[in-house]
Design a protein around this motif. Structure first.
Motif, PDB file in Angstrom:
ATOM      1  N   SER A 160       0.956  -1.084   0.367  1.00 11.35           N
ATOM      2  CA  SER A 160      -0.205  -0.148   0.313  1.00 11.35           C
ATOM      3  C   SER A 160       1.048   1.513  -0.066  1.00 11.35           C
ATOM      4  N   THR A 161       2.201   0.931   0.434  1.00 16.36           N
ATOM      5  CA  THR A 161       3.023   2.672   1.039  1.00 16.36           C
ATOM      6  C   THR A 161       4.272   2.405  -0.497  1.00 16.36           C
ATOM      7  N   GLY A 162       4.706   1.145  -0.944  1.00 13.80           N
ATOM      8  CA  GLY A 162       5.199   0.411  -1.905  1.00 13.80           C
ATOM      9  C   GLY A 162       6.209   0.323  -1.353  1.00 13.80           C
ATOM     10  N   ILE A 163       6.496   0.553   0.197  1.00 17.03           N
ATOM     11  CA  ILE A 163       8.252   0.034   0.949  1.00 17.03           C
ATOM     12  C   ILE A 163       8.583  -1.610   1.793  1.00 17.03           C
ATOM     13  N   LYS A 173      18.590  -1.964   7.708  1.00 19.34           N
ATOM     14  CA  LYS A 173      19.596  -1.991   7.020  1.00 19.34           C
ATOM     15  C   LYS A 173      19.907  -1.507   4.852  1.00 19.34           C
ATOM     16  N   SER A 174      18.559  -1.879   4.274  1.00 20.49           N
ATOM     17  CA  SER A 174      18.023  -1.227   3.020  1.00 20.49           C
ATOM     18  C   SER A 174      16.318  -1.805   2.870  1.00 20.49           C
ATOM     19  N   SER A 175      15.901  -0.170   2.443  1.00 21.15           N
ATOM     20  CA  SER A 175      15.150  -0.137   2.001  1.00 21.15           C
ATOM     21  C   SER A 175      14.532   0.178   0.151  1.00 21.15           C
ATOM     22  N   GLY A 176      13.656   0.373  -0.153  1.00 21.32           N
ATOM     23  CA  GLY A 176      12.988   0.500  -1.151  1.00 21.32           C
ATOM     24  C   GLY A 176      11.608   1.053  -1.236  1.00 21.32           C
ATOM     25  N   SER A 177      11.230   2.280  -2.007  1.00 20.47           N
ATOM     26  CA  SER A 177      10.362   2.792  -2.450  1.00 20.47           C
ATOM     27  C   SER A 177       9.855   2.323  -4.081  1.00 20.47           C
ATOM     28  N   GLY A 178       8.073   2.173  -4.383  1.00 18.98           N
ATOM     29  CA  GLY A 178       7.918   2.031  -5.535  1.00 18.98           C
ATOM     30  C   GLY A 178       8.068   0.212  -5.140  1.00 18.98           C
ATOM     31  N   ARG A 179       7.563   0.080  -4.782  1.00 16.42           N
ATOM     32  CA  ARG A 179       7.412  -2.088  -4.405  1.00 16.42           C
ATOM     33  C   ARG A 179       6.220  -1.706  -4.332  1.00 16.42           C
ATOM     34  N   SER A 180       5.114  -2.006  -5.200  1.00 14.33           N
ATOM     35  CA  SER A 180       3.655  -1.729  -5.226  1.00 14.33           C
ATOM     36  C   SER A 180       2.658  -3.126  -5.327  1.00 14.33           C
ATOM     37  N   SER A 181       3.965  -4.318  -6.161  1.00 11.45           N
ATOM     38  CA  SER A 181       3.417  -5.685  -6.093  1.00 11.45           C
ATOM     39  C   SER A 181       2.547  -6.018  -5.382  1.00 11.45           C
ATOM     40  N   THR A 182       1.414  -6.648  -5.132  1.00  6.13           N
ATOM     41  CA  THR A 182       1.006  -6.932  -4.272  1.00  6.13           C
ATOM     42  C   THR A 182       1.312  -8.804  -3.909  1.00  6.13           C
ATOM     43  N   ILE A 183       0.492  -8.716  -2.889  1.00  6.70           N
ATOM     44  CA  ILE A 183       1.295 -11.024  -1.943  1.00  6.70           C
ATOM     45  C   ILE A 183      -0.141 -11.567  -3.054  1.00  6.70           C
ATOM     46  N   PRO A 184       0.105 -12.735  -4.186  1.00  6.09           N
ATOM     47  CA  PRO A 184      -0.559 -13.235  -4.168  1.00  6.09           C
ATOM     48  C   PRO A 184      -0.786 -14.870  -3.953  1.00  6.09           C
ATOM     49  N   ALA A 185      -1.441 -15.486  -3.648  1.00  9.01           N
ATOM     50  CA  ALA A 185      -2.079 -16.960  -2.822  1.00  9.01           C
ATOM     51  C   ALA A 185      -0.819 -18.033  -3.408  1.00  9.01           C
ATOM     52  N   MET A 186      -0.639 -18.295  -2.316  1.00  8.69           N
ATOM     53  CA  MET A 186       1.022 -19.148  -2.633  1.00  8.69           C
ATOM     54  C   MET A 186       0.543 -20.842  -2.905  1.00  8.69           C
ATOM     55  N   THR A 187       0.712 -21.191  -4.001  1.00  5.32           N
ATOM     56  CA  THR A 187       0.491 -23.131  -3.461  1.00  5.32           C
ATOM     57  C   THR A 187       1.388 -23.697  -3.378  1.00  5.32           C
ATOM     58  N   VAL A 188       2.624 -23.294  -3.206  1.00  8.27           N
ATOM     59  CA  VAL A 188       3.442 -23.727  -2.809  1.00  8.27           C
ATOM     60  C   VAL A 188       5.080 -22.903  -1.531  1.00  8.27           C
ATOM     61  N   VAL A 189       5.141 -23.358  -0.393  1.00  7.71           N
ATOM     62  CA  VAL A 189       6.394 -22.546   0.461  1.00  7.71           C
ATOM     63  C   VAL A 189       7.287 -23.485   0.984  1.00  7.71           C
ATOM     64  N   ASN A 190       8.296 -22.352   0.593  1.00  5.70           N
ATOM     65  CA  ASN A 190       9.878 -24.197   1.172  1.00  5.70           C
ATOM     66  C   ASN A 190      10.199 -23.147   2.001  1.00  5.70           C
ATOM     67  N   LEU A 191      10.694 -23.902   2.954  1.00  9.00           N
ATOM     68  CA  LEU A 191      11.544 -23.142   4.074  1.00  9.00           C
ATOM     69  C   LEU A 191      12.818 -23.935   3.346  1.00  9.00           C
TER      70      LEU A 191
END
Length: 233
Positions: A160-163, A173-191
């Motif tokens: 929403s803020t793009g941060i 340590k690091s930041s970026g602006s304009g990162r407005s792409s939203t998070i979709p639902a995942m079908t796979v997540v690995n650690l």
């Protein structure tokens, strides 16, 4: 959220529990009993360890990923959809190689979430969202010392803020602006590896916390202070 499960485990200042949706800890008997199943401390979902992830009793209990084939599969619900996320990991890097500490995909082929911690060039990359790299990536080049010993790495995004931000041991340590792409639902997540059988992590992990909000700088510091004594910091 069963806050007593979390508060009862961490010493010193309480960790932030509001908006906490996924929490696993190798040192908590409620979360890990020595099998291949790892219980989420704040819901009934579970993760699964694959290919012989080793448990070590150091620092109150940690998992050791061998960098070859060890990883954990997480429930898709561990990653929130929409605008905001925070991911926190207490880790010790054993070797520098092309590796992912966490990764997720909406369709098994699109990179919607990925943290290289680090990549083979020693740079930490954080990708999160459904867009191209300019709307979903930031990076940080840590010093050799910052990749040595136990460290708390935290990654936040607010579309929403793009941060997007990367924190190390409670400090931005690091930041970026304009990162407005939203998070979709995942079908796979690995650690401990990429969302496909690539980029295995060679190192140790004590715990992982995931929130469906972007924690503030003070909240990130609060969590670091709550846990640092366990790692001699």
């Amino acid at each position: 959220i069963n806050k007593s499960n979390i508060m009862g485990f961490y010493r010193g200042p309480n960790i932030v529990t509001d908006n906490l949706i996924f929490a696993i800890d190798a040192g908590s008997a409620r979360s890990y009993d020595g099998t291949t199943t790892v219980n989420n401390l704040v819901s009934s979902s579970t993760a699964t360890l694959y290919n012989g992830v080793t448990y070590l009793s150091i620092n109150g209990g940690v998992w050791d990923f061998d960098g070859t084939d060890d990883y954990a599969g997480l429930p898709n619900s561990a990653i929130p959809t929409g605008n905001q996320i925070t991911m926190s990991f207490w880790v010790e890097v054993d070797s520098i190689q092309n590796s992912s500490i966490i990764a997720g995909s909406s369709d098994g082929s699109t990179q919607n979430l990925n943290v290289h911690l680090p990549w083979g060039n020693s740079i930490v990359y954080f990708d999160c969202g459904s867009g191209v790299s300019t709307t979903s990536r930031i990076q940080y080049a840590p010093t050799t010392a910052e990749l040595t010993g136990w460290r708390n790495w935290v990654f936040t995004k607010n579309a929403s803020t793009g941060i997007m931000k990367i924190y190390l041991d409670g400090t931005e340590k690091s930041s970026g602006s304009g990162r407005s792409s939203t998070i979709p639902a995942m079908t796979v997540v690995n650690l401990g590896r990429f969302y496909t059988a690539l980029y295995y992590n060679n190192g140790k992990m004590a715990n992982a916390l995931i929130y469906d909000t972007a924690l503030t700088a003070s909240e990130v510091t609060q969590n670091f202070n709550a846990q640092k004594s366990r790692f001699g910091l």
